[in-house]
Design a protein around this motif. Structure first.
Motif, PDB file in Angstrom:
ATOM      1  N   TRP A  67      55.592  35.667  32.309  1.00 34.10           N
ATOM      2  CA  TRP A  67      55.219  37.185  31.642  1.00 34.10           C
ATOM      3  C   TRP A  67      53.238  37.191  32.022  1.00 34.10           C
ATOM      4  CZ3 TRP A  67      51.265  38.380  28.338  1.00 34.10           C
ATOM      5  CH2 TRP A  67      50.956  39.259  27.305  1.00 34.10           C
ATOM      6  N   LEU A  68      52.587  35.906  31.633  1.00 37.07           N
ATOM      7  CA  LEU A  68      51.384  35.911  31.880  1.00 37.07           C
ATOM      8  C   LEU A  68      51.178  35.012  33.491  1.00 37.07           C
ATOM      9  CD1 LEU A  68      50.180  33.123  29.995  1.00 37.07           C
ATOM     10  CD2 LEU A  68      49.249  35.158  29.938  1.00 37.07           C
ATOM     11  N   PHE A  69      52.127  34.674  34.491  1.00 36.65           N
ATOM     12  CA  PHE A  69      51.758  34.973  35.692  1.00 36.65           C
ATOM     13  C   PHE A  69      52.120  35.980  36.527  1.00 36.65           C
ATOM     14  CE2 PHE A  69      54.138  33.263  39.760  1.00 36.65           C
ATOM     15  CZ  PHE A  69      52.766  32.547  40.053  1.00 36.65           C
ATOM     16  N   LYS A  70      52.673  36.587  35.675  1.00 38.90           N
ATOM     17  CA  LYS A  70      53.230  38.430  36.658  1.00 38.90           C
ATOM     18  C   LYS A  70      51.724  39.182  36.032  1.00 38.90           C
ATOM     19  CE  LYS A  70      55.352  42.187  37.627  1.00 38.90           C
ATOM     20  NZ  LYS A  70      56.047  42.899  36.781  1.00 38.90           N
ATOM     21  N   TYR A  71      51.154  38.727  34.958  1.00 36.75           N
ATOM     22  CA  TYR A  71      49.891  39.172  35.224  1.00 36.75           C
ATOM     23  C   TYR A  71      48.819  39.149  36.002  1.00 36.75           C
ATOM     24  CZ  TYR A  71      44.802  39.906  33.136  1.00 36.75           C
ATOM     25  OH  TYR A  71      44.001  39.998  32.488  1.00 36.75           O
ATOM     26  N   MET A  72      49.014  37.808  36.392  1.00 40.78           N
ATOM     27  CA  MET A  72      47.849  37.479  36.787  1.00 40.78           C
ATOM     28  C   MET A  72      48.261  38.045  38.310  1.00 40.78           C
ATOM     29  SD  MET A  72      47.368  33.053  35.752  1.00 40.78           S
ATOM     30  CE  MET A  72      47.068  33.012  37.608  1.00 40.78           C
ATOM     31  N   GLY A  73      48.951  38.084  39.301  1.00 44.78           N
ATOM     32  CA  GLY A  73      49.488  38.582  40.083  1.00 44.78           C
ATOM     33  C   GLY A  73      49.558  40.360  39.943  1.00 44.78           C
ATOM     34  N   LEU A 132      42.668  34.843  32.772  1.00 38.04           N
ATOM     35  CA  LEU A 132      43.631  34.460  34.129  1.00 38.04           C
ATOM     36  C   LEU A 132      43.595  35.530  34.959  1.00 38.04           C
ATOM     37  CD1 LEU A 132      46.150  32.262  31.480  1.00 38.04           C
ATOM     38  CD2 LEU A 132      44.333  31.345  33.091  1.00 38.04           C
ATOM     39  N   GLY A 133      43.649  36.436  34.317  1.00 36.00           N
ATOM     40  CA  GLY A 133      43.592  37.671  35.844  1.00 36.00           C
ATOM     41  C   GLY A 133      43.082  37.401  37.024  1.00 36.00           C
ATOM     42  N   PRO A 136      43.174  34.452  40.674  1.00 36.82           N
ATOM     43  CA  PRO A 136      43.136  34.871  41.787  1.00 36.82           C
ATOM     44  C   PRO A 136      42.617  35.706  42.759  1.00 36.82           C
ATOM     45  CG  PRO A 136      45.324  36.238  40.808  1.00 36.82           C
ATOM     46  CD  PRO A 136      44.029  35.488  40.148  1.00 36.82           C
ATOM     47  N   SER A 137      40.960  36.616  42.558  1.00 35.75           N
ATOM     48  CA  SER A 137      40.273  36.758  42.980  1.00 35.75           C
ATOM     49  C   SER A 137      38.980  36.263  42.991  1.00 35.75           C
ATOM     50  CB  SER A 137      39.641  38.319  42.743  1.00 35.75           C
ATOM     51  OG  SER A 137      39.657  38.386  41.439  1.00 35.75           O
ATOM     52  N   ILE A 138      38.960  35.199  42.069  1.00 42.48           N
ATOM     53  CA  ILE A 138      37.280  34.524  42.561  1.00 42.48           C
ATOM     54  C   ILE A 138      37.389  33.712  43.260  1.00 42.48           C
ATOM     55  CG2 ILE A 138      36.094  32.663  40.583  1.00 42.48           C
ATOM     56  CD1 ILE A 138      36.284  35.092  38.822  1.00 42.48           C
ATOM     57  N   VAL A 139      39.225  33.143  43.174  1.00 37.30           N
ATOM     58  CA  VAL A 139      39.659  31.204  44.153  1.00 37.30           C
ATOM     59  C   VAL A 139      39.335  32.046  45.454  1.00 37.30           C
ATOM     60  CG1 VAL A 139      40.905  29.988  44.678  1.00 37.30           C
ATOM     61  CG2 VAL A 139      40.767  30.276  42.379  1.00 37.30           C
ATOM     62  N   GLU A 180      36.689  43.357  38.705  1.00 38.35           N
ATOM     63  CA  GLU A 180      37.794  42.196  38.421  1.00 38.35           C
ATOM     64  C   GLU A 180      37.946  42.215  37.268  1.00 38.35           C
ATOM     65  OE1 GLU A 180      41.724  40.196  38.384  1.00 38.35           O
ATOM     66  OE2 GLU A 180      40.763  41.853  40.205  1.00 38.35           O
ATOM     67  N   PHE A 181      36.827  42.239  36.583  1.00 40.09           N
ATOM     68  CA  PHE A 181      37.268  41.881  35.475  1.00 40.09           C
ATOM     69  C   PHE A 181      37.275  43.362  34.043  1.00 40.09           C
ATOM     70  CE2 PHE A 181      34.035  42.164  31.322  1.00 40.09           C
ATOM     71  CZ  PHE A 181      34.847  40.994  30.242  1.00 40.09           C
ATOM     72  N   VAL A 182      37.026  44.381  34.978  1.00 34.94           N
ATOM     73  CA  VAL A 182      36.472  45.342  33.941  1.00 34.94           C
ATOM     74  C   VAL A 182      39.057  46.254  34.377  1.00 34.94           C
ATOM     75  CG1 VAL A 182      36.825  47.734  34.588  1.00 34.94           C
ATOM     76  CG2 VAL A 182      34.548  46.587  34.550  1.00 34.94           C
ATOM     77  N   ILE A 183      39.347  45.461  35.411  1.00 34.63           N
ATOM     78  CA  ILE A 183      40.206  45.948  35.984  1.00 34.63           C
ATOM     79  C   ILE A 183      40.686  44.582  35.188  1.00 34.63           C
ATOM     80  CG2 ILE A 183      42.697  44.714  37.689  1.00 34.63           C
ATOM     81  CD1 ILE A 183      40.670  46.235  39.330  1.00 34.63           C
ATOM     82  N   CYS A 184      40.916  43.528  34.312  1.00 31.97           N
ATOM     83  CA  CYS A 184      41.958  42.339  33.817  1.00 31.97           C
ATOM     84  C   CYS A 184      41.615  42.846  32.342  1.00 31.97           C
ATOM     85  CB  CYS A 184      41.274  41.015  33.592  1.00 31.97           C
ATOM     86  SG  CYS A 184      41.177  40.488  34.798  1.00 31.97           S
TER      87      CYS A 184
END
Length: 193
Positions: A67-73, A132-133, A136-139, A180-184
């Protein structure tokens, strides 16, 4: 797992798999270099991440890690969607960005991910989990910075996103990180409504 979630996630996985495999073919022939080049784009990386996470949530619906992985995606493709509509579209034109496979990768599968995660996969989310979300964008942002600005000249990529126009990469990097922080926070809020 409810039926709506299963349908959305299978749709995301199948569409993403078909589009991604097509990147490796040109004129009926396998073209590995073409496929590798496609993975330079966050659009492709975020959609593949989301597609894999959609498959995992189908296979392991009770797993908190899946579920957390789905959140990151979902967070990653939300960045893709909003970048297209708020930054790239006004600069490059929406027609170019919303046709063919780009229509799916820039709009349809991100919306399917947002809806499935926020409506059909509600579990509630803590603030620490929401961060955690951003991974991906930071990396990707650090990788893009290296490949466009810091790599030796002969190994650099073209600045295809235009994030280094006028040497303003620090401004864009901070803006994308804040965005990205706002999106999360938004996705967390939708989980906790």
């Amino acid at each position: 797992m409810n039926t709506a979630s299963l349908i959305c996630n299978l749709f995301i996985f199948i569409v993403t798999a078909i589009i991604t495999l097509r990147f490796f073919w040109k004129d009926g022939m396998l073209d590995v270099e073409r496929g590798r080049t496609a993975f330079r784009y966050f659009t492709v990386q975020s959609n593949v991440l989301c597609g894999l996470s959609a498959l995992l949530i189908c296979l392991f619906p009770a797993s908190h890690r899946a579920w957390l992985f789905k959140y990151m995606g979902t967070a990653a493709v939300t960045v893709t969607l909003l970048t297209v509509f708020l930054f790239l579209g006004p600069n490059m034109g929406y027609g170019k960005l919303l046709k063919g496979s780009d229509l799916f990768m820039h709009l349809i599968t991100p919306l399917a991910a947002i809806v499935s995660f926020s409506v059909f996969e509600k579990r509630g989310m803590r603030f620490a989990e929401s961060l955690l979300g951003m991974l991906p964008s930071i990396v990707y942002g650090l990788w893009y910075l290296y490949r466009v600005v810091l790599a030796p000249a002969e190994k650099r990529w073209e600045d295809f996103y235009g994030f280094n126009k006028g040497g303003k990469w620090p401004v864009y990097f901070v803006a994308m990180t804040v965005g990205e922080f706002v999106i999360c926070l938004g996705l967390m809020a939708l989980q906790n409504v």
